[in-house]
Design an enzyme around this catalytic site. Sequence first.
Site, PDB file in Angstrom:
ATOM      1  N   GLU A 434       0.981  -1.339   0.124  1.00  0.00           N
ATOM      2  CA  GLU A 434       0.013  -0.009   0.048  1.00  0.00           C
ATOM      3  C   GLU A 434       0.747   1.228   0.065  1.00  0.00           C
ATOM      4  O   GLU A 434       1.910   1.547   0.962  1.00  0.00           O
ATOM      5  CB  GLU A 434      -0.816  -0.014   1.223  1.00  0.00           C
ATOM      6  CG  GLU A 434      -1.648   1.177   1.480  1.00  0.00           C
ATOM      7  CD  GLU A 434      -2.509   1.361   2.987  1.00  0.00           C
ATOM      8  OE1 GLU A 434      -2.966   2.514   3.153  1.00  0.00           O
ATOM      9  OE2 GLU A 434      -2.268   0.266   3.696  1.00  0.00           O
ATOM     10  N   ASP A 509      -4.230  -0.314   9.695  1.00  0.00           N
ATOM     11  CA  ASP A 509      -5.592   0.326  10.228  1.00  0.00           C
ATOM     12  C   ASP A 509      -6.769   0.342   9.462  1.00  0.00           C
ATOM     13  O   ASP A 509      -6.631  -0.647   8.509  1.00  0.00           O
ATOM     14  CB  ASP A 509      -4.985   2.086  10.270  1.00  0.00           C
ATOM     15  CG  ASP A 509      -4.453   2.476   8.627  1.00  0.00           C
ATOM     16  OD1 ASP A 509      -4.775   1.707   7.879  1.00  0.00           O
ATOM     17  OD2 ASP A 509      -4.011   3.664   8.525  1.00  0.00           O
TER      18      ASP A 509
END
Length: 643
Positions: A434, A509
């Site tokens: 990511e 997260d």
Amino acid sequence: MIEKEKDYSAEQIKVLKGLEAVRLRPGMYIGSTGKAGLNHLVYEIIDNSIDEHINGYCNLIRVTINEDNSIEVEDNGRGIPVGMHPIEKKNTLELVMTSLHAGGKFDKKAYKVSGGLHGVGASVVNALSEYFEVKVYRDGKIYYQRYSRGIPQTEVLELGETDRTGTYVKFLPDKEIFDDGDVVVESRLIENRLREIAFLNPNLKIIFEDKKRDYKEEFHFEGGLEEFINYVLKKRKKEPVAQPIYLAGSYSYKKDEPDIQVEIELVYTQSEDSEIISFVNNIKTIDGGEHESGFKQALTRLSNEFARKYGILKENDENFSGDDVREGLITIMHVKMAEPVFEGQTKGRLGSKVAREAVNQITSEKLSLYYDANPKEAKKILERINFAFKKRIAAKKARENIKRKTIFESTTLPGKLADCTSKNLEESELFIVEGDSAGGNAKQARDRYYQAILPLRGKILNVEKADLLKLLKNEQITNIITALGTGIGDEFDISKLRYGKIIIMTDADVDGAHIRTLILTFFYRYMRPLIEEGHVYIAQPPLYRFEVGNEHFYLYNEAELENLKQTYANKKWKIQRYKGLGEMNPDQLRETTMDKNSRKLVKITIQDLESSNEIIEILMGDDPAIRREFIENNAYKVKELDV
């Protein structure tokens, strides 16, 4: 040069006694020591009660999940025999619970039809349980025995008198056996399994209770498969294009053997998805098998035959393919037969060739009669199939046009990909990372020989809401497809896979979890064999770095953090909370998340195809109402939430 073992004598030959083999190699008996294997323990005990029902001796089953993670299963069947066994000279109850391949299912007089023919079910559960208790209500008396890890702790005791019959089992899975000591069964999957059993057996009542979430439900469906398929339609929010069709019949295949009984309920919907939910003797065959093959063959042949009969296909037209015929089709199938041959102890796939013949013949005969008697409904179905056929041909032409202009014509790898040197599938790894920042760190942290890095910028396309053409125009998606080399959908070829491990590495997260879900949805819908064959993993970056003196520890959850705080309550310590991969320097990222000697990876598996489909449709589909309902119903399970 490898030093050869000099001694190989009688002393090296080990003989495992009793249930020692089960504890030594539990995966051989329950499939795995993860959640799937843990759930399988429950299914094994439930299946024994179900076998009592389908042989005519039981109409009530109770299943309870207790707050301490123990499981109770109780039925009103005949009760396990408790007399002295004439040959083994041991109480029969103890024999059944402590010996592999001991049970009544090998005797056709005791069980004409059974899901558990291996004779290892209850004894394996006993071996893998911290404790295992059984009560038998039989012959006017109550009998009891307790075991620990397969070893009797008491004799078979007589507790008193009773006017009922049946068997009661309570067990606590052994923390020493299951991964990370996790013995919390998946209540939702157990509940779904029990509901399915009740649909398959209209005369059976099942009471399920989960005391951990204060939940209790009673399952009793007199409508059988018709009620089952209406439940599936409602749950999946699918719109039928014609009335559901019920097919049933028996097939005689061997003298002195009971006929094979086949029940099928099918319905065509407007959806593009297809689904076959199949069972053999109440055992869910999640991997399909010969019975499904027989159904598919008969359905494809009949669809082409009647399409020409009703003028939907001309004589020289191309035939409907199997995929055309099954698009939008939901099928529930239940086969009852003596001595089914399952592949593997977990019974996921039926290998009995005779089941293919039975289902093929009954489908051909009964569906032909239905189509002849109901031409309007038949034409609705055949037009639905023809629509899928035309769409497939159009999509094929569109893909051929796109191929000339896009990723499929070129072997050039994406510019952002930092490839590895090794071409060995067994050792090569692709990290899908990511963000460009984390991707840059990962490129510095990797072992260039066998680790490749593909950074993704932001969230990829939600393929659950996009068609194939839109998907192929998305840069993030096409980069993944090109890097893997397999193609997608109908053109997927796993033999062209360039990396043995595909590791999704995102922040710890909410956004990171969303990106993981988007990537997994793409793999599940368009590259499912990657998951089925064990190539997809999720990296586990730490949440905290705990420093005390000259030592440091990386921690992955709150429990680990609290434990270290208590251990070092009298010293000064410092905590760093990692919000993203980019906050770690390359050395830290290598040590915690990428080095195969110290990292933690989660392997992605498909335990229950139906449940996987359902969850992806809920979380990634178009209906926010059912997504909200799912979140509200499951919010209690959340232990840590980082918004």
